[in-house]
Structures are given as structure tokens and as C-alpha cells.
Design an enzyme around this catalytic site. Structure first.
Site, mmCIF file in Angstrom:
data_model
loop_
_atom_site.group_PDB
_atom_site.id
_atom_site.type_symbol
_atom_site.label_atom_id
_atom_site.label_comp_id
_atom_site.label_asym_id
_atom_site.label_seq_id
_atom_site.Cartn_x
_atom_site.Cartn_y
_atom_site.Cartn_z
ATOM 1 C CE LYS A 254 37.782 18.378 8.827
ATOM 2 N NZ LYS A 254 38.068 19.528 9.618
ATOM 3 C CD GLU B 39 32.378 16.382 9.324
ATOM 4 O OE1 GLU B 39 33.289 15.338 9.195
ATOM 5 O OE2 GLU B 39 32.546 17.662 9.203
#
Length: 539
Positions: A506, A206
Site C-alpha cells: 500500500k 480500494e
């Protein structure tokens, strides 16, 4: 602790206790179950405890390895056993770090160097001395981070709004949603914008994608590599990755393996807060946290505020089976505190195996939720008062206000105290019936309506009163919850300082992103394949 400990706790919790009767029988109950530390007053008298159960909880702490683990943490031992890391965030707020070493490395000078670099940058920005590539002073700073690199500074910046003194405007970019960066840069000028990328690994997706998008925005406005180097800073431990991105070594503030993300506000991750409130007030934040550290380390168990909160949480989770904890700050400026404590508590102790990887025999961290009072009173307080769910609550109220509407602040305090009283005493059927009759209803009407107005009461709560919402007391408050989480992790015999559960999502997002970009998705489950197909059709 063993299964027998939790069984004994459940047996004790099953013994009926009426808070109404307890207060009526003991005129000193409030003083008996209250304490003050670092200026913060805790009233825990509205909890489902008596001398027997409270002594049992104290014994639970005494029988645990709490003191050994605390001393191991202070000594720099690798109590984060799955990552083989020390847990030394407390050192970041120590006044005297001279000669501080860890694994033979002198880290005290590193801490002082980082503090000095932060102080200098804040002073330059405040004084208009930091110039952009066009020679203009910096007017805006974008902080790019997520998780612990975002929640802490964002919460604290909001909490200390009355202390803001910066001529530079601050903007946060966290979520990978493109709308975040798009909205942040929309009205900014790259020539007067500084960017700080906060990522220990400099690989968090991110943060990296948002940083790349902002760098591209600079390029689209004509900035070359030298200009980008002038406008980009980082706080990271991956110097090479930051350099590859285009950030020069002089612009990189350190991050250390011995500081977890959710405990990093006290490090260079606190730069946005230092920018907004100034260096002097940031030092006061550290001082407040250090004062709570000293209280936690030295106070006897019966007078130890973090341990008290920890034991009460254990009591409800493992004794009563409560699965949630409400955090209710009666302060507009503290409205982000529940989000911050969500990560602090749930990421730390949301585990199902112990330090040795063996399954735990009982529940651990609660679901943390809440919002600023009095907003919540018109939303979820209905559930707190009348549902069958038991949700322990922490009410937090600053005594002094940062505005001149003192009557409204007194009304706010009245609501805060009234909620804790209502949760404790409730309203009986007889009281509800008498109330209806006093309002002029017939006996038949009263009998029909009264059951709907009954509140069972006996709902537990803590009340924390801060003298003021100042940097010092905010620092102490945050450290209080940090130490509470640590105590509970020790009592549950788990590692509060790793977060392997975060990694799975993730890992899985990579192949899914490739599938969304046209790669073969046949290895994915059919639900995920269907979602991808629908997304692509609609797109």
C-alpha cells in the site's frame, strides 16, 4: 516453541508409518481418531499419526502458553501486542453481553445497539419501507469493501444461498479495478439503490475509490447531497471521514479496534448476509459460532476440535516440511470458503518473527488453496494423488442437501469419501499390474502401463461432515477455523492479529501512482521504471 521442539517433531515424523497397515492392524482406528463438536463430525484417522506421535503433539500443546493466551484473549488483554489491541471478536456472537466492559468502557450496549440497528435496517429493506430520494423502495444494495470487509460476507452469502429471502438484490464491489464498479452499476437505478461503505479507517484506497466512483454515478444521475446522504451508509470507526464523504451519523454502524477485519463477519460487516438470509437466520449463524467458542474454551485438549486441527497442521508443516494445505469443500455453495480461509490463515500466521520481533526458527502458515469438489478432481487432484508433493487436505461435506436431487448428492458424497480413501491407500505396482492384466493386456503391455497408474498413497486428509449447510453449522465451521488459526499462532509464538506485510505494498503504490500520473520516477528501481514507461507508452 524452541528449535529443539521442532527438531524432536521432525525426528518423530521421520519414523515410517503406513496408513494401510495402520488401518489393517487397528479395526477401531476410525473411531479412535474422530470426534464431534457442535454437530460437526471430524474424522482425522487418515493422518500420519500413531499413539506415540499423537501424544507428542498433545504434549506440545500442554507445554505451550495456549491456555494462558486463551484466557488473556477472553479477558480483553491486548494480545495483539504490535497494535496494542484486544482481540474480542468472540464477544460479537455472545448471547449475553450485558455489562461487558473493556478498558473501563461499556461495550455490551454498543454491541446490542449495533445489532438492533442492523435488524431494523434489514426489516425496513425487506418490507419495502426504506425509500430512496424519489420515494421509491430500495431494490438493490451495493456493498463496498475489500479484504475482511468483503471476503467474509461474500463467502457466507454464497454459502447460504438456499436461505436467501431478500427482495433487495445484493452486489459486491471490492477490487479497485474500474470494471467492478462499472459492471455493478450498469443496470441499476440510483433512485432505488442503497450503498454501504465498509472500511474501519474510511481510508482504504480500494474501498474509498470505489465509493467515490459510485457517489459520482449518483451525481451524474442528478442526486444532490441530501439524496446521497439518504442512499449512503457506512460501517467504520472513522466517523469524521465518513461524515466528510457525505454520510450522516445515523447511517454509520460501528467498527471496533478489538475486531480484526478477517474476524468481522459477526459485526456490522455481516449486514449483507443478514439482508440476504434475514435476521432470524443471521442470529443462528452467531449461535453456531458461539457454540464452537464454548466447545473450544471448555473441551479437554484430547477432545478439542480446533486444537486437533491445529496440531495436525503443525505436524505436517513443522514435522514433514509441508508448505501447502488443500481445502476441499464438497459443496457448490462453499466454493468461496478456500478464499476466505486464505486470508484467515495466511494473513494471520504468515509471519517470520515471534511476539518479541525475533526471527522464528521454523516455518509457519501454509499456502491455502482449493475449490469445490468435484471440479478439483478434474484439475489438481492429479497432483494430490501422484506427485511427490505432500499436501494435507481438509474435505468438507454437508450431509443433508438443499435440493431434491438426492441421488446426485449421494454421488457427490461417494466422490468425497473415495478421494480420501484413494489418497490414503493409493495403488501399488502389483495392483496396477493386476488391473491391466484383468483388462486383457499382455504381460508386456501391463508392465509398460502399470507404473503410470501407481499412486503412492499415504497422503493425509481430514474429513469434516456437517449435518447441513445451515446458518448454525456455517457459523460453527467458520469459528472452528478461526480457533485453529489462533492455536497455531500461539504454538508458533507469533501475533496472529496484525498484518504489517499488507501495508508495504500500500505504501509503495502511492509514489508509483504519482509516477503513472507524470511525476518524477527516478527514485524508483529500474524495473519499476521500465514497467511504468511501457504502461504509459501502451496506454
Amino acid at each position: 516453541m524452541s528449535a529443539s521442539h521442532w527438531s524432536a517433531l521432525k525426528t518423530l515424523a521421520a519414523q515410517p508409518l503406513s496408513l494401510r497397515q495402520a488401518f489393517a492392524a487397528d479395526p477401531n482406528r476410525a473411531s479412535r481418531y474422530s470426534m464431534t463438536a457442535c454437530g460437526i463430525m471430524l474424522d482425522y484417522s487418515k493422518n500420519l499419526i500413531n499413539e506415540q506421535s499423537w501424544q507428542a503433539l498433545q504434549q506440545l500443546a500442554q507445554q505451550s502458553p495456549l491456555q494462558q493466551q486463551l484466557q488473556a484473549m477472553l479477558a480483553g488483554e491486548k494480545i495483539n501486542n504490535t497494535e496494542q489491541r484486544a482481540v474480542w471478536h468472540m464477544m460479537l456472537r455472545k448471547t449475553d453481553v450485558s455489562g461487558l466492559t473493556l478498558d473501563g468502557e461499556e461495550v455490551g450496549s454498543q454491541i446490542l445497539s449495533c445489532r438492533a440497528k442492523m435488524t431494523a435496517l434489514v426489516s425496513q429493506l425487506h418490507n419495502g419501507e426504506y425509500k430512496g430520494y424519489s420515494g421509491k423502495a430500495i431494490t438493490d444494495l451495493i456493498w463496498v469493501g475489500i479484504g475482511g470487509s468483503l471476503l467474509g460476507p461474500q463467502m457466507a452469502v454464497e454459502a447460504l444461498t438456499p436461505y436467501h429471502c431478500s427482495p433487495v438484490k445484493l452486489h459486491f464491489a471490492g477490487n479497485i479495478d474500474g470494471a467492478v464498479v462499472s459492471d455493478v452499476v450498469k443496470h441499476l437505478d440510483p433512485a432505488t439503490t442503497l450503498v454501504v461503505v465498509a472500511s474501519k479507517s474510511f481510508g482504504t484506497e480500494e474501498t474509498k475509490q470505489n465509493a467515490l466512483a459510485i457517489r459520482q454515478w449518483f451525481k451524474e444521475h442528478g442526486a444532490d447531497s441530501a439524496a446521497i446522504a439518504r442512499h449512503f451508509w457506512a460501517t467504520s470507526s472513522n466517523i469524521s471521514a465518513a461524515a466528510e464523504f457525505g454520510i450522516i451519523a445515523e447511517h454509520i454502524l460501528p467498527m471496533w479496534d478489538w475486531v480484526g477485519g478477517r474476524y468481522s463477519l459477526w459485526s456490522a460487516i455481516g449486514l449483507p448476509l443478514a439482508l440476504m438470509i434475514g435476521n432470524t437466520h443471521f442470529a443462528q449463524l452467531l449461535a453456531g459460532a458461539e457454540a464452537m467458542d464454548q466447545h473450544f474454551i471448555s473441551a479437554p485438549a484430547a477432545e478439542n476440535m480446533p486444537l486437533t486441527l491445529a496440531l495436525l497442521g503443525i505436524w505436517y508443516i513443522n514435522g514433514f516440511g509441508c508448505q501447502a494445505q488443500a481445502l476441499l469443500p464438497y459443496s457448490h455453495y462453499l466454493r468461496l470458503l478456500p478464499s476466505y480461509v486464505q486470508q484467515l490463515d495466511m494473513e494471520s500466521n504468515g509471519k517470520s518473527v515471534d511476539l518479541n520481533g525475533q526471527p522464528l526458527t521454523d516455518a509457519t502458515a501454509p499456502v491455502i488453496w482449493g475449490d469445490a469438489g468435484t471440479n478439483g478432481q478434474h484439475a489438481y487432484h492429479q497432483l494430490l494423488h501422484q506427485s511427490a508433493l505432500a499436501v494435507p487436505a481438509d474435505f468438507i461435506l454437508p450431509v443433508a442437501c438443499a435440493h431434491n436431487l438426492t441421488d446426485q448428492h449421494q454421488r457427490l458424497a461417494a466422490h468425497c469419501f473415495a478421494q480420501t480413501q484413494a489418497l490414503m491407500q493409493g495403488k501399488t505396482l502389483q495392483e496396477a499390474t493386476d488391473e491391466c492384466l484383468a483388462a486383457g493386456m499382455t504381460a508386456e503391455q501391463a508392465a509398460a502401463l502399470a507404473p503410470h497408474k501407481v499412486s503412492p498413497g499415504n497422503k493425509p486428509s481430514n474429513t469434516l461432515l456437517l449435518p447441513a449447510l445451515s446458518p448454525y453449522y456455517l457459523g460453527a465451521l467458520i469459528a472452528l477455523y478461526e480457533h485453529k488459526v489462533f492455536c497455531q499462532g500461539v504454538l508458533w509464538q507469533l501475533n496472529s492479529f496484525d498484518q504489517w506485510g499488507v501495508e508495504l505494498g500500500k505504501q509503495l503504490s502511492g509514489p508509483i501512482y504519482q509516477a503513472l500520473s507524470g511525476a518524477d520516477a527516478s527514485a524508483l528501481d529500474n524495473s519499476t521504471q521500465a514497467l511504468i514507461a511501457h504502461f504509459m507508452r501502451q496506454k
